[in-house]
Write a protein that holds these residues in place. Structure first.
Motif, PDB file in Angstrom:
ATOM      1  N   ALA A  90      -4.449   8.665   5.443  1.00 24.83           N
ATOM      2  CA  ALA A  90      -4.277   7.435   4.674  1.00 24.83           C
ATOM      3  C   ALA A  90      -2.979   6.732   5.051  1.00 24.83           C
ATOM      4  O   ALA A  90      -2.920   5.500   5.128  1.00 24.83           O
ATOM      5  N   VAL A  91      -1.920   7.493   5.305  1.00 23.18           N
ATOM      6  CA  VAL A  91      -0.645   6.913   5.691  1.00 23.18           C
ATOM      7  C   VAL A  91      -0.748   6.296   7.082  1.00 23.18           C
ATOM      8  O   VAL A  91      -0.223   5.210   7.344  1.00 23.18           O
TER       9      VAL A  91
ATOM     10  N   VAL B 159      -2.482   3.045   6.642  1.00 23.90           N
ATOM     11  CA  VAL B 159      -1.596   2.051   6.029  1.00 23.90           C
ATOM     12  C   VAL B 159      -0.654   1.472   7.077  1.00 23.90           C
ATOM     13  O   VAL B 159      -0.481   0.255   7.192  1.00 23.90           O
TER      14      VAL B 159
ATOM     15  N   LEU C  80      -5.372   0.033  -3.082  1.00 27.07           N
ATOM     16  CA  LEU C  80      -4.136   0.794  -3.228  1.00 27.07           C
ATOM     17  C   LEU C  80      -3.152   0.025  -4.098  1.00 27.07           C
ATOM     18  O   LEU C  80      -2.875  -1.148  -3.845  1.00 27.07           O
TER      19      LEU C  80
ATOM     20  N   SER D  16       1.017   4.020  -4.543  1.00 32.68           N
ATOM     21  CA  SER D  16       0.646   4.643  -3.287  1.00 32.68           C
ATOM     22  C   SER D  16       1.262   4.032  -2.048  1.00 32.68           C
ATOM     23  O   SER D  16       1.465   4.730  -1.069  1.00 32.68           O
ATOM     24  N   VAL D  17       1.533   2.737  -2.033  1.00 32.52           N
ATOM     25  CA  VAL D  17       1.998   2.101  -0.813  1.00 32.52           C
ATOM     26  C   VAL D  17       3.508   2.244  -0.706  1.00 32.52           C
ATOM     27  O   VAL D  17       4.228   2.064  -1.676  1.00 32.52           O
ATOM     28  N   HIS D  18       3.996   2.544   0.485  1.00 32.99           N
ATOM     29  CA  HIS D  18       5.420   2.734   0.688  1.00 32.99           C
ATOM     30  C   HIS D  18       5.880   1.965   1.910  1.00 32.99           C
ATOM     31  O   HIS D  18       5.096   1.597   2.759  1.00 32.99           O
TER      32      HIS D  18
ATOM     33  N   ASP E 201       6.159   8.857   2.870  1.00 33.09           N
ATOM     34  CA  ASP E 201       4.735   9.076   2.607  1.00 33.09           C
ATOM     35  C   ASP E 201       4.463   9.739   1.263  1.00 33.09           C
ATOM     36  O   ASP E 201       3.303   9.839   0.836  1.00 33.09           O
TER      37      ASP E 201
ATOM     38  N   THR F 134       2.227   8.075  -1.459  1.00 37.31           N
ATOM     39  CA  THR F 134       0.817   8.071  -1.062  1.00 37.31           C
ATOM     40  C   THR F 134       0.207   9.457  -1.239  1.00 37.31           C
ATOM     41  O   THR F 134      -0.937   9.597  -1.683  1.00 37.31           O
TER      42      THR F 134
ATOM     43  N   TRP G 151      -0.559  10.001  -4.795  1.00 35.41           N
ATOM     44  CA  TRP G 151      -1.800   9.291  -5.147  1.00 35.41           C
ATOM     45  C   TRP G 151      -3.022  10.089  -4.722  1.00 35.41           C
ATOM     46  O   TRP G 151      -3.999  10.207  -5.484  1.00 35.41           O
TER      47      TRP G 151
END
Length: 455
Positions: free
Chosen positions: A151-152, A155, A189, A194-196, A375, A378, A381
């Protein structure tokens, strides 16, 4: 025996930065490749990390073979004693490490070829993004080993491929803290959950990801034009070689018998295990609030925490070296995989580093997520919303979870309520799914065989 006219056996050179969180998954995956496919494997990290893994070498740049039979050949990144912010200029680190690393790693590849062990593929982690340049110079293909969640990766990819404005809008506007970012192939998201920001994504034709399909099916297919191959969970496996602690970078001489004997004296699933990682630890205030929250639960705890308060007698001092009837035990270091697999451990209060998270999943231990940066939000999450195996703390204006919040979350996971029962049941289910992924003939083995056979 291989004939002179036949093609050389596959020989994978794993290249990584000298950080424990990078070296550990590289070692475990390399051991799996060597065991499952009988391929040649060599590991190369910077001398600063190599010398910490093998402190008894006559020379810090001397080659070594670990207890699993894997060859380690170091390169120099120009910081053979390790990077020290009090001495070195952080602004010149990347350029110097890149220049020195390219030259010395190229010499490693040439030296291996001269011995009749030509490298057929370089596998590298993201902080040595210059490694593919060395591979190309030697006519060798390269593959990225992504040691964070799929997922990272997705992103980061979409941030640099048409969706950067969405991330910038959320990051720069505090009023949009709960805004939702929508990316192709990904669930919505929340920027707050979750988002960084940050990170570097190096390009690669092939990407190996330390995850498994059941955990991240959408994310593994969310990047167009790139094949993300799940090769995890890459966690310590004593069946294929030495334990993780045999070449850890901890430089810790703690005797495991103390905390393991203490765990042996506790009842099943009663202990709260706490660790905030090995690189950037939580603030002193967060550690103090965590300790007080744990004490308030009345449950036994094992903490890998700094001594809050130092020489003046910190809040942790009274619990250090426990096991004599006191509620908790605090140590400087422990064999985490061994601790998480102990039947007395019922909860993991964690910073949500990906290695730690996968170890908790593989051991079936629910989590209280206290993410700090990069991360980790995320990952939190994934654990709370996607896998359902824990809860994430709520933090105050300083980003700290108070003692009452720590207590609430621990009780949510370890109590007798319906939520706790459901979380523990899901944790047990995910443990079985992780085992299925790494079993003989499972997805991990098939993916690795396909990867190696394509060399």
């Amino acid at each position: 025996m291989e004939s002179r006219s036949s093609a050389p056996s596959p020989h994978l050179l794993f290249v990584t930065s000298p950080m424990q969180g990078h070296i550990n998954p590289v070692r475990h995956l390399a051991a799996r490749v060597a065991a499952a496919d009988n391929a040649r494997v060599t590991i190369s990290t910077a001398i600063s990390g190599h010398r910490r893994m093998f402190p008894s070498l006559a020379s810090p740049d001397e080659e070594a073979v670990d207890a699993a039979g894997l060859l380690h050949v170091p390169f120099s990144d120009g910081y053979d004693e390790g990077f020290d912010r009090s001495v070195h200029d952080a602004r010149s680190y990347a350029e110097r490490a890149r220049a020195a690393g390219r030259e010395t790693l190229s010499a490693v590849v040439a030296r291996l070829a001269g011995r009749g062990r030509p490298v057929t593929r370089v596998v590298y982690t993201f902080l040595v993004g210059w490694a593919p340049e060395v591979a190309r110079a030697h006519g060798v293909p390269a593959a990225l080993l992504w040691i964070q969640p799929a997922a990272v990766f997705a992103v980061y990819y979409h941030c640099f491929h048409g969706h950067g404005h969405a991330f910038a809008s959320c990051a720069n506007d505090p009023a949009r803290r709960d805004a939702v970012v929508r990316l192709p192939g990904m669930p919505p998201l929340s920027s707050a959950r979750s988002v960084h920001r940050g990170g570097h994504l190096a390009g690669a034709a092939g990407v190996l990801v330390n995850t498994f399909d059941a955990l991240e099916p959408e994310a593994l297919r969310a990047v167009p034009g790139l094949e993300l191959v799940a090769v995890g969970p890459v966690v310590p496996d004593n069946d294929i070689g030495a334990s993780a602690s045999s070449t850890d970078l901890s430089l810790c001489d703690d005797d495991a018998s103390g905390y393991m004997e203490w765990l042996d004296a506790q009842t099943a699933r009663s202990v709260v295990y706490v660790s905030f990682g090995t690189v950037f630890t939580a603030s002193k205030r967060q550690e103090l609030e965590t300790l007080q929250g744990l004490k308030a639960t009345g449950r036994p705890y094992l903490g890998v925490l700094r001594k809050v308060g130092g020489e003046e007698g910190g809040a942790l001092d009274g619990d250090s070296g426990g096991g004599d009837g006191r509620q908790g035990m605090v140590v400087e270091w422990c064999d985490q995989a061994r601790v998480l697999s102990h039947p007395a451990v019922g909860c993991f209060v964690t910073h949500c580093g990906w290695n730690s998270t996968l170890e908790s999943i593989a051991s079936g231990v629910p989590v209280v997520a206290v993410p700090q940066w990069t991360d980790q939000p995320t990952v939190a999450w994934i654990m709370e919303e996607r896998a359902g195996v824990g809860v994430r703390v709520e933090v105050d204006g300083e980003g700290v979870a108070g003692r009452g919040e720590i207590q609430r979350c621990v009780e949510t996971v370890m109590g007798d309520g319906d939520a706790a029962l459901e979380i523990r049941a899901r944790a047990a289910t995910w443990m079985e799914r992780a085992k299925e992924a790494v079993t003989d003939g499972g997805v991990l083995e098939r993916n690795l065989r396909s990867f190696v056979s394509g060399l």
